[in-house]
Design a protein around this motif. Structure first.
Motif, PDB file in Angstrom:
ATOM      1  N   SER A   1       0.839  -1.205   0.000  1.00  0.00           N
ATOM      2  CA  SER A   1       0.000   0.000   0.000  1.00  0.00           C
ATOM      3  C   SER A   1       0.863   1.239   0.000  1.00  0.00           C
ATOM      4  O   SER A   1       0.565   2.217  -0.684  1.00  0.00           O
ATOM      5  CB  SER A   1      -0.908   0.024   1.217  1.00  0.00           C
TER       6      SER A   1
ATOM      7  N   ASP B   1      -5.781  -0.742  -4.604  1.00  0.00           N
ATOM      8  CA  ASP B   1      -5.196  -1.285  -3.381  1.00  0.00           C
ATOM      9  C   ASP B   1      -6.125  -2.326  -2.789  1.00  0.00           C
ATOM     10  O   ASP B   1      -7.051  -2.001  -2.057  1.00  0.00           O
ATOM     11  CB  ASP B   1      -4.926  -0.145  -2.395  1.00  0.00           C
ATOM     12  N   GLU B   2      -5.868  -3.569  -3.110  1.00  0.00           N
ATOM     13  CA  GLU B   2      -6.704  -4.691  -2.658  1.00  0.00           C
ATOM     14  C   GLU B   2      -8.185  -4.398  -2.829  1.00  0.00           C
ATOM     15  O   GLU B   2      -8.947  -4.444  -1.869  1.00  0.00           O
ATOM     16  CB  GLU B   2      -6.418  -5.008  -1.179  1.00  0.00           C
TER      17      GLU B   2
HETATM   18 MG   LIG Z   1      -2.245  -2.488   2.412  1.00  0.00          MG
END
Ligand SMILES: [Mg+2]
Ligand SMILES: Nc1ncnc2c1ncn2[C@@H]1O[C@H](COP(=O)(O)OP(=O)(O)OP(=O)(O)O)[C@@H](O)[C@H]1O
Ligand SMILES: Nc1ncnc2c1ncn2[C@@H]1O[C@H](COP(=O)(O)OP(=O)(O)OP(=O)(O)O)[C@@H](O)[C@H]1O
Ligand SMILES: [Mg+2]
Ligand code: NI
Lengths: 296, 308, 332, 317, 479
Positions: free
Chosen positions: D51, D176-177
């Motif tokens: 991240s 991000d995910e």
């Molecule tokens: Mg993360």
């Protein structure tokens, strides 16, 4: 996609629905908060419609020696005080003062403390450190003691009283606002706002503050209650509002010598304080639950 | 841990320096001339002038502040303007009384509020919960001088159980301590209750139950300690409220504490005494909060490891 | 046939909330045999955790209430037991592992004490003996016994989950319920933990319910699989039957939704829409509005159980009339 | 692979955080290129700095060191004004579709905000049209316009996040995910949507995830991170068929596969990822590596090319 | 001492409630009535007042006046301080000199030019000018005789040594002062009666009364007037009442408009309802004040005013204020707040809008000395010679001091001087009589009331004596 699967909460809105409405809905479920709201509403009505209920000059201010110290009865619902003034009328007009003092002093604390707290929380680092360490100084002196010192210095008047109570609550508000801002600041939607190019002030005003309101509102409600109490306490040590202004705290403090024989002189103003403070506390607690995101 | 405590103790210095300056500043706003007040009625201009000089009252505020600090560092808090007695001596005599009162009050309110908070939480929305909360709230809503007077009338005049005031033995401590405690009971109860509610929803409580731990032990062993952490913070803050409340309670109950001394000194514009009192108040409040922070570490091992 | 450890019949649980009644579990039957593992698979909110908590009689009340159902654990009818007896069973006869090891341990108690606690309660040992046993348990899950005086925050996620496992296994339960025990863990750690669980299960010859939404995990540890949807078990069978002979369109949808690691070009065919609102379940098959095979009667009639083998059944209107019906997705 | 233009170049990027216990090396000297219209998958265990990398690239965090060159411009040297201009092109979609949406704004307000803020469309009506268009694009029913995020499920919320990211002239998105908080069935819906949008709008993605099967399905290139370091990078097929770094191998073998076919032998790693605070100058995987040798504990392996477009940082290779 | 009734157990201890702590044990270090009560028991002065406010010798054996400005006083021989040392003229001179220097009481002996030791037991005072009320100044606590040796030892009165009927035991700040009977007291007729006297500080009025009711204290020197009935109705308690010499007054700053107008001042004298004040503020425990001094004073004459709002309005109109005006009343303390409220209400009737400004005592005094006030409310007690009150209040030289109305009137100054220098009582009376009339005509004050001293005590307590200053001769208290 089929919309049959929409939860019933998702029924399309034709009008914009506010979050306030949701909060209100949840608040409505709390009996005690409603009781508090009703009480406060009654007090607000008293404050607003005071002139319709009683005559300020004649009932609340004018001395009437013949009628002094009359027990509650048909003529004087709450009796009369040592100067023959109608206690009911004084309480009604006192509502204005007490609520006003409470609200204004909290507003002072909220504006100053809130701004400091928001700045400290949002920018963090050195600024945070400087602001919070400075406020630690104020915080190190217990609230009421600080208020006493300030009123003693400035002289007792409604304005100074509000300033004193306001100032002494600054660090409290700064802390709460800072904590609220901190908890919001690290959430991803703030980052998302930055990612679409929002500037700091837009982010603070549009995203951070609205989302940190909940604990602040709750704290403010509770602090209005304690500001009213603080005023009463200051009256007790002779730093209250100037006579003959019918303020609850000074009625209570001034009438305390009569507590033995004419209990009602301190009973009713005392009850007024207790009920107001109680209802504000109830509302505060109710709001705390209603605004709690976890209960959403 | 030791390092942390030392660091926190060091932090007290700048705060105290600030506190003293703040109070210095506030008092300087007070109208009225100290010299005339000390000398009282009928003092000659000349004497007043001399005294002003002697006390350094004509110096700029910052110089007066500096001089005070220099004396303070040498352990000299000055002499009371109104009685001429040593401030330090006076405070040494009076402070233990306030301390005794507030500490008893804190113990009382903890003793009352933690169990109520816990029971309320475990029986959320029950009659007990509702009544407990309402009673606590009424407690917080009563001005303490009012509560105090009512308690005196009831318990000492009507029932004769306790003395109406003064400072003679345990019995005379109970009413004032209780009056003080009432006000802080509400917030401690509420915090205990809500943190307890929070805690009993946690997974580790379910884990404990799933282990077969009995209900009682789940509450006492697993939940309580966790729930105490936020409650302890509030207790620290409430100590400030109590110190403030002591001002009123001490008057009503003729308790020879420092709160009354401070108010009386403010009214007499007895700056050295006021400063002395504020310093002691601020210092004890800060130290209590420091102790609370250290207590945390004992309750919560996560915090402890952060300190070391 | 092996000895049945757990038998749940017609379990119905709901949560009465201010917003309405959540029909969380709507009449399910499960049975688990000694030494075997049942995988309970389903989407968020399908009612997996609720089912597990019912077995331990730990449904929070309020708001939860068990409307009906019989639960028989090791021959004891649990629903009839008084709370005090139930406490003896929890942790002794049946134990549970929770999803998130970060929150499942009490942060203020030493891990050793947390393990010893269960031992003390169920095996009536002295504190010293219990601690001794706790140390053994800790070592069994691969943590040096010397660390038993540490607090949970001093452990990493994977170690915490091991501690949770150690607690659950400390009294050699007959049934272990694992509620998504590895979801919160990283892949490499997940592999460690799963391996450990498999090993220990075999060693202790326990029955196990493995709750998960990861079909990969199911394939690795389960013998039988129950697919849950909106509070019902829509398909149940042996691992092989479910994987190779998928019958329910929802089960098929699940398989088609996971990216195939060995064929990166394969297209994902997600199930459209969302799971029905548990406040307001449709009268017929709960899955019908997401189902590509839905027929008229799906919306109005509840499907019956259709059995394909003693272990394998499915609740779907596609089958009673046409047992040979094949789903098009290519599975099964 | 030189046929496509390079959109993003990351050079020796470092991001250290100051913590009470020391410098936390969240991202420690990573370098890679990303071509226009492609997807780079960034995988690794929790806390390895995925991240942070994403955020630094978008300049939501300031880099400690290193360059990020987007379309020839060094992002970290842009003036605030130019940066705001650039933000119209580069966007982010977050993991948690709850906390990434302001709970006090309605769906349409959230999607409208970037358009309004960047004064792309000044006319209110037209702006509103655009919002509806975007909602259609991501498959959000128009009726949801006035609802609040908390009234919606994760899948829908994530669609709002996607619509917001697309509201500007978006060319590059850091995801991000974006699906790890979602159920499998919903996850597939979102993955399909993202793929579709990429085709339609010629988007470039950095796709952060810890789920290897997703990244395999979704990315062209895959970069594996370990404790702030990039340890292996290759085309997706290449990485899956021919992993070189022992960590990558272990990672791949650890994925539970939903098939009953015989699976390869699992490599079960011992221990866990160690602390990123003041790491020593050695191979950061050495303490878990089954093949670690002395050299691994003494010096840090550089990232070297092991095959065509296949980079590895391992002494043993 | 009275004969003790032979009941089983006689309490040998008396507890006196004080409304505030004493400020100092040094008789020259305080000037408040609480501290005086204690000082009077620990120390002796050359003279003392009896309950009728007559000067009687205390330490003095005899005195003579060789000239108008000289006073030769012989003290009793064999008076012992508590430490056993004997009191001599040296001690007296030392004490008087000390008094003249002590900030708190230096004004007491301001008329004294010098003090000389004549012989071991004789001192001579020389005053600046002829000073009729001289002996009265020697009854003030500030002129207490302290042992020179003790003061020079530097103990700073932590354990004071005096010569009085009681000796010091302890002072717990804010709580209590304990005194023990001095068995070796020189004046066998005025020996202490109880073995201990404890002064207990109880700041809150209601609490004081309750403490009396519960028996925690035996006597309350300043009983809140509101509680008079409680005490009266309680057969275990006794109420003592005696008119005081204290006049509570409302003063106008004659330097400030509109109070520079005598008509306005007179109007206010008609406008204020004194009866109401007495009822509300002191629950009837007092009488109307008709002039600036209490009726018991030499040369007293009542003023011409009575409550008459109509007349007040007339005068206001004549002064050019037919519709009244706005003004401020400055005062300090809870009791006076009530007075202010009643005055405020009275003035409202005649169209004057008064606001009340409450200040801390210190701040109040300071503002008043500076002349910041428009009007103020204050009460004044002083020793029984009229001059002691009149000169400070009306002499133009005391503007900025206690000339609260800031009156600068040569005629008044002349009469004051005449009065204090005239040693013949009859002539003085005439002078003061005229002065009263003159002042009341100029009307810078509205005298409000003369309050009774109210003392509540246990009914069994004997020896409760009141003087115009309140509880008196505390050494006589006993069961
Ligand atoms: Mg993360
Ligand atoms: N305490 C509760 N109060 C109200 N509703 C609840 C409560 N616990 C669970 N529910 C509801 O019951 C339903 C089933 O929940 P349950 O936790 O059993 O699902 P699950 O299958 O375990 O889901 P997940 O995969 O998210 O863990 C859900 O709709 C959930 O919202
Ligand atoms: N603002 C910050 N301050 C200090 N440390 C941080 C901060 N943000 C991240 N870190 C640390 O940097 C490291 C990398 O964090 P990052 O969030 O990039 O990891 P990640 O790979 O995205 O992990 P996850 O899979 O858990 O999201 C972690 O150890 C984290 O604790
Ligand atoms: Mg679950
Ligand atoms: Ni649809």
């Amino acid at each position: 996609m089929s919309d049959r699967t929409l939860s019933r909460k998702m029924i399309p809105a034709t009008k914009k629905r506010s979050q306030a409405l949701d909060v209100w809905k949840r608040l409505r479920k709390s009996n005690s908060a409603i009781a508090g709201l009703i009480l406060i509403f009654i007090f607000l009505c008293l404050a607003v419609f005071a002139p319709l209920i009683a005559d300020y000059e004649n009932d609340a201010l004018k001395m009437n020696i013949i009628e002094r110290l009359q027990s509650p009865g048909a003529d004087h619902w709450f009796g009369t005080d040592e100067m023959g003034r109608d206690i009911f009328a004084r309480i009604v007009y006192g509502t204005r003062i007490s609520l006003f003092v409470g609200v204004i002093s909290v507003s002072i604390a909220l504006t100053l403390g809130g701004t400091l707290g928001a700045i400290a929380g949002y920018y963090g680092g050195k600024i945070d450190n400087i602001i919070m360490r400075t406020l630690d100084i104020l915080l190190a002196i217990p609230t009421i003691l600080l208020a006493i010192t300030i009123v003693a210095a400035l002289g007792a008047s409604i304005l100074n009283l509000m300033i004193a109570v306001g100032i002494s609550n600054i660090p409290g508000f700064a802390r709460v606002v800072r904590a609220a801002v901190l908890s919001v600041k690290d959430q991803e939607f703030i980052e998302a706002a930055r990612a679409i190019g929002s500037r700091d002030h837009t982010i603070i005003l549009k995203h951070v503050l609205p989302n940190s309101m909940a604990p602040i509102i709750v704290f403010a409600t509770l602090k209005v209650a304690s500001a009213i109490m603080a005023t009463a306490s200051l009256s007790f040590i002779g730093l209250g509002i100037q006579p003959p202004t019918p303020e609850w705290g000074s009625m209570l403090a001034g009438g305390r010598a009569y507590i033995r024989d004419n209990m009602y002189i301190v009973l009713y103003p005392g009850l007024a304080i207790v009920l107001t403070v109680l209802s504000l506390n109830l509302i505060g607690d109710g709001l705390r639950d209603a605004l709690d995101p976890k209960l959403k | 841990m030791i390092k942390y405590v030392i660091r926190r103790l060091m932090m007290l210095f700048p705060v105290m320096i600030g506190v003293i300056f703040l109070v210095f500043f506030i008092i300087s706003l007070t109208p009225g001339d100290v010299a005339t007040i000390i000398l009282g009625d009928g003092a000659t201009e000349e004497r007043i002038k001399d005294l002003r000089e002697e006390l350094g009252l004509d110096d700029p505020l910052i110089v007066q502040y500096g001089n005070y600090m220099i004396d303070l560092v040498q352990g000299d808090m000055g002499k009371s303007y109104s009685t001429g007695l040593s401030v330090a001596g006076e405070i040494k005599q009076r402070f233990p009384n306030t301390f005794k009162l507030t500490i008893t009050a804190i113990f009382l309110s903890v003793l009352i509020s933690i169990p109520i908070g816990v029971i309320s939480a475990t029986r959320q929305y029950s009659i007990f919960d509702n009544i407990g909360m309402i009673v606590a709230l009424i407690g917080i809503s009563m001005p303490s001088f009012w509560t105090g007077l009512i308690l005196i009338i009831l318990f000492s005049l009507k029932l004769g159980w306790f003395p109406s005031g003064g400072m003679k033995g345990i019995m005379s401590l109970i009413l004032p301590a209780f009056t003080l405690a009432i006000a802080s009971t509400a917030s401690i109860t509420r915090t205990t209750r809500s943190s307890m509610l929070e805690v009993i929803r946690q997974d580790y409580i379910t884990t404990a139950k799933a282990k077969g731990v009995s209900r009682r032990s789940v509450i006492n062993k697993h939940a309580l300690k966790n729930a105490l952490i936020p409650a302890v913070t509030v207790i620290g803050l409430e100590f400030g409220v109590l110190l403030g409340g002591a001002v009123l309670t001490e008057t009503v109950f003729s308790w020879p504490g420092i709160g009354r001394l401070m108010v009386e000194s403010i009214q007499r514009k007895d700056t050295p005494m006021v400063l002395g009192c504020v310093i002691v108040f601020a210092l004890s409040f800060s130290i209590v909060n420091l102790i609370i922070d250290i207590l945390y570490a004992f309750i919560d091992p996560r915090i402890k490891s952060n300190y070391s | 046939m092996k000895e049945t450890v757990l038998k749940v019949e017609n379990l119905e649980v709901r949560y009465v909330t201010e917003d309405g009644i959540v029909q969380a579990v709507n009449g399910i039957d499960i049975s688990v045999e000694k030494g075997s593992t049942l995988g309970l698979v389903g989407e968020t909110g399908a009612g997996k955790t609720t089912t597990a908590l019912s077995v331990l009689r730990l449904i929070p009340d309020p708001p939860g209430e068990v409307v009906s159902g019989k639960i028989e654990l090791d021959g004891k009818a649990l629903m009839e037991l008084p709370e005090s007896k139930m406490e003896k069973i929890r942790g002794g006869l049946v134990s549970m592992i929770f999803q998130d090891p970060m929150t499942a341990l009490n942060p203020v108690l030493k891990v050793g004490d947390q393990i010893a606690e269960a031992i003390k309660i169920h095996q009536q040992l002295s504190q010293d003996k219990a601690l001794q046993k706790a140390r053994e348990m800790l070592e069994m899950v691969g943590i040096p016994g010397g660390r038993m005086n540490e607090y949970p925050h001093q452990f990493s996620g994977g170690m915490k989950q091991r501690v949770v496992i150690a607690i659950a296994l400390s009294c050699s339960p007959k049934l272990l319920i694992a509620d998504e025990p590895t979801t919160a863990l990283d892949v490499t750690i997940q592999a460690q933990v799963l391996e450990l669980m498999k090993e220990l299960k075999e060693k202790m010859d326990m029955a196990m319910i493995m709750i998960t939404h990861d079909l990969g995990v199911v394939a690795e540890v389960c013998d039988n699989v129950a697919i849950m949807y909106a509070g019902r078990i829509v398909e149940q069978g042996t691992l092989e039957e479910i994987f190779n002979n998928t019958k329910h369109p929802y089960t098929e949808g699940l398989f088609l939704s996971i990216p195939n690691i060995d064929d990166r070009k394969a297209e994902l065919k997600p199930i459209r829409g969302l799971m029905s609102d548990p406040f307001n379940l449709p009268p017929g098959c709960s899955f019908c509005d997401r189902c590509d095979y839905a027929m008229d009667k799906c919306a109005s009639e509840k499907p019956e159980k259709v059995r394909f083998s003693p272990d394998h059944f499915v609740e779907c209107h596609l089958y009673p009339d046409n047992k040979e019906f094949q789903l098009k997705g290519g599975k099964g | 692979m030189k046929d496509k233009e390079v959109l993003l170049q990351v050079r020796n990027l470092k991001k250290y955080f100051d913590t009470p216990k020391g410098k936390l090396h969240a991202v420690d000297d990573i370098t890679f290129d990303l071509q226009k219209g492609k997807t780079l998958g960034l995988v690794g265990e929790s806390g390895c700095g995925k991240s942070t990398t994403g955020r630094v690239i978008l300049r939501l965090l300031e880099a400690t060191e290193g360059d990020i060159i987007y379309n020839g411009k060094n992002i970290h040297e842009l003036s605030p004004k130019d940066m705001r201009e650039l933000r119209k092109e580069i966007q982010i979609i977050f993991q948690d579709p709850f906390s990434s949406l302001d709970p006090r704004m309605t769906v349409s307000e959230i999607i409208e905000e970037p358009i309004k803020l960047n004064k792309l469309i000044r006319d209110r009506k037209k702006r509103f049209e655009r919002v509806l268009e975007l909602m259609d694009l991501v498959g959000l029913s128009r009726r949801l316009m006035n609802t609040y995020p908390h009234e919606l499920d994760g899948g829908r919320r994530q669609r709002i996040g996607i619509a917001r990211a697309l509201a500007l002239d978006t060319k590059f998105i850091v995801c991000d995910e974006p699906v790890s908080a979602l159920d499998v069935s919903i996850q597939a819906q979102i993955l399909n949507l993202l793929k579709e949008l990429q085709k339609k709008l010629d988007l470039t993605y950095i796709f952060i995830t810890h789920d290897l099967s997703v990244v395999n399905h979704f990315s062209d290139d895959i970069a594996v991170m370990y404790l702030g370091k990039l340890i292996e990078k290759a085309r997706a097929e290449e990485l899956f068929s021919n992993p070189v770094h022992p960590y990558t191998k272990a990672l791949l073998s650890a994925i539970p596969r939903p098939t009953l076919e015989k699976k390869g032998e699992k490599i079960i790693l011992k221990g866990e990822i160690s602390s990123p605070i003041n790491p020593e100058d050695n191979c950061r995987f050495a303490n878990r590596c089954p093949f670690a040798e002395d050299v691994c504990r003494k010096s840090e392996p550089p990232l070297r090319e092991s095959g065509e477009n296949h980079f590895v940082a391992c002494h043993l290779f | 001492g009275g004969a003790q009734e032979e009941t089983e157990m006689v309490k040998d201890e008396v507890v006196v409630a004080l409304s505030a702590d004493i400020t100092s044990l040094d008789p020259q270090g305080h000037n408040d009535t609480k501290s005086e009560m204690v000082s009077f028991l620990l120390f002796n002065r050359l003279f003392r007042l009896n309950t009728d406010f007559e000067v009687v010798p205390d330490l003095a054996e005899s005195w003579e006046q060789p000239s108008d400005t000289e006073w030769v006083i012989k003290i009793k021989e064999g008076v012992k301080f508590h430490d056993g040392s004997e009191m001599t003229a040296e001690d007296v001179k030392f004490s008087m000199d000390r008094s003249k220097e002590a900030p708190k009481v230096q004004q007491v002996l301001s008329e004294v030019a010098s003090i000389e030791v004549v012989d071991k037991y004789t001192v001579k005072f020389t005053t600046n000018s002829a000073f009729a009320p001289f002996l009265y100044t020697l009854v003030h606590a500030g002129t207490s005789v302290v042992p020179k040796a003790y003061v020079e030892s530097g103990d700073e009165f932590a354990k004071p040594i005096g010569s009085g009927p009681y000796t010091f035991v302890e002072w717990i700040s804010g709580d209590q002062v304990v005194l023990k009977k001095n068995e070796a007291y020189f004046d066998k007729n005025n020996m202490g009666q109880s073995s201990t006297i404890t002064f207990k500080v109880i700041p809150e009025g209601t609490s004081r009364t309750i403490a009396l009711e519960t028996g925690e204290v035996d006597v309350v020197p300043e009983l809140p007037t509101i509680d008079m009935n409680v005490v009266k109705d309680n057969s275990d308690l006794a109420l003592y009442e005696k008119p005081s010499t204290r006049v509570d007054f409302f003063a106008m700053n004659t330097e400030k408009a509109p109070f520079d107008n005598v008509k306005v001042r007179q109007a206010l004298n008609y406008a204020i309802d004194k009866d109401a004040i007495i009822t509300v503020a002191i629950d009837g425990a007092g009488v109307k004040a008709e002039s600036v001094l209490a009726p018991s004073f030499l040369g007293y004459k009542a003023g011409p005013y009575s409550y008459n709002p109509a007349k007040a309005k007339e005068l206001l109109a004549a002064a050019g204020y037919p519709d009244g005006f706005e003004m401020e009343i400055m005062t300090s303390g809870d009791d006076r707040k009530k007075i202010a409220e009643v005055i405020q209400a009275s003035l409202m009737e005649v169209g004057i809008k008064a606001s009340i400004k409450m200040l801390e005592w210190g701040t109040f005094i300071d503002s008043v000395l500076r002349g910041d006030e428009e009007t103020l409310i204050l009460g004044w007690t002083s020793n029984p010679d009229p001059d002691a009150t009149l000169t400070p209040h009306w002499f133009s030289g005391n503007i900025g001091g206690m000339n609260f109305a800031r009156v600068n009137d040569p005629e008044m100054d002349r009469m004051l001087k005449e009065g204090r220098e005239e040693l013949d009582l009859g002539k003085r009376e005439v002078i003061y009589n005229k002065l009263h009339t003159y002042i009341m005509d100029k009307a810078p004050w509205v005298p409000l009331f003369v309050k009774n001293n109210i003392v509540g005590a246990n009914a069994a307590l004997k020896g409760v004596e009141l003087s115009p200053q309140g509880l008196w001769n505390l050494e006589k208290l006993h069961y």
